[in-house]
Design an enzyme around this catalytic site. Sequence first.
Site, PDB file in Angstrom:
ATOM      1  N   ASN A   9     -24.383  14.334  -2.951  1.00 26.88           N
ATOM      2  CA  ASN A   9     -23.007  14.543  -2.498  1.00 26.88           C
ATOM      3  C   ASN A   9     -22.459  15.749  -3.254  1.00 26.88           C
ATOM      4  O   ASN A   9     -22.178  15.655  -4.449  1.00 26.88           O
ATOM      5  CB  ASN A   9     -22.188  13.277  -2.795  1.00 26.88           C
ATOM      6  CG  ASN A   9     -20.712  13.460  -2.479  1.00 26.88           C
ATOM      7  OD1 ASN A   9     -20.316  14.435  -1.860  1.00 26.88           O
ATOM      8  ND2 ASN A   9     -19.907  12.505  -2.915  1.00 26.88           N
ATOM      9  N   GLU A 166     -20.988   2.348  -6.024  1.00 27.65           N
ATOM     10  CA  GLU A 166     -20.649   3.360  -7.021  1.00 27.65           C
ATOM     11  C   GLU A 166     -19.495   2.862  -7.888  1.00 27.65           C
ATOM     12  O   GLU A 166     -18.325   3.003  -7.497  1.00 27.65           O
ATOM     13  CB  GLU A 166     -20.241   4.668  -6.325  1.00 27.65           C
ATOM     14  CG  GLU A 166     -21.318   5.262  -5.442  1.00 27.65           C
ATOM     15  CD  GLU A 166     -21.089   6.741  -5.204  1.00 27.65           C
ATOM     16  OE1 GLU A 166     -21.959   7.529  -5.581  1.00 27.65           O
ATOM     17  OE2 GLU A 166     -20.032   7.110  -4.681  1.00 27.65           O
TER      18      GLU A 166
HETATM   19  P1  PGA Z   1     -21.896  11.703 -10.040  1.00 28.69           P
HETATM   20  O1  PGA Z   1     -21.196  11.395  -8.620  1.00 28.69           O
HETATM   21  O2  PGA Z   1     -23.374  11.581  -9.829  1.00 28.69           O
HETATM   22  O3  PGA Z   1     -21.460  13.101 -10.378  1.00 28.69           O
HETATM   23  O4  PGA Z   1     -21.378  10.684 -10.994  1.00 28.69           O
HETATM   24  C1  PGA Z   1     -21.682  10.380  -7.785  1.00 28.69           C
HETATM   25  C2  PGA Z   1     -20.848  10.311  -6.530  1.00 28.69           C
HETATM   26  O5  PGA Z   1     -19.628  10.520  -6.613  1.00 28.69           O
HETATM   27  O6  PGA Z   1     -21.365  10.059  -5.424  1.00 28.69           O
END
Ligand code: PGA
Length: 249
Positions: A9, A166
Amino acid sequence: MRSKIVAGNWKMNKNSADTEAVLTELSAKLPDTQAEVMVAPTYVNLAGAVRTLESSVIEVIAQNMHFAESGAYTGEISADMLLGINVETVIIGHSERRAYFGETDEILAKKVVAALEKNMRVMFCFGEELEDRKSENHFKVVETQLKNALFSLDASAWSKIVLAYEPVWAIGTGETASPEQAQEMHAFIRKTITEAYDASVANNVSILYGGSVKPANAKEIFGKPDVDGGLIGGASLVADDFVAIIESI
Ligand code: PGA
């Protein structure tokens, strides 16, 4: 059988030249893997990304969409617009959309239905805040998020759903859920889906973990039986790091 998935993402990062450069590097370095690999660049770079990855197995996916078919929604994008450039998967419910753009469970439920009506695949994100975990409400919060946005769907719709758990306290903070915390929650999610539907729906849905996944911790997290891959933010912006994470699965 549920598939393994590693998705990047990119959030609001990278202009079109950088998008093309990193995707070209990524596709050249992509390891041989059974996992589906996906990347979500920002809207204006989606069409270019699809062109860059024309002969690659990497799928270009969108970070968000509106629930309406078309109309007076300044700044928004519809499912048909995504499909028109061959983007067939959309992330819905990312915690940043919930926190900064006021997306409620009710809005997200409408988006999920709109995407499924167009036969798109939905990567649905959810997860508790730090205070929920501290007060030991995390299971309840996650169950409510799933129920409000997804449990009105027919069982057949679940073949087009991917879940991304998440925990908000782990996103972009450098703090990752431990592999045990991830496994515990993923098993709980599968149990909750079994109760709402049945074991076949629960066992066939891919559940990704997201939140500070890095090359250094990916292998341990992905090694857990109910973790089917990851949704990667920061570490997906650098081709070598993302490749190392893909190699961990
Ligand atoms: P991060 O983000 O890996 O930078 O913690 C994950 C996400 O928001 O999908």
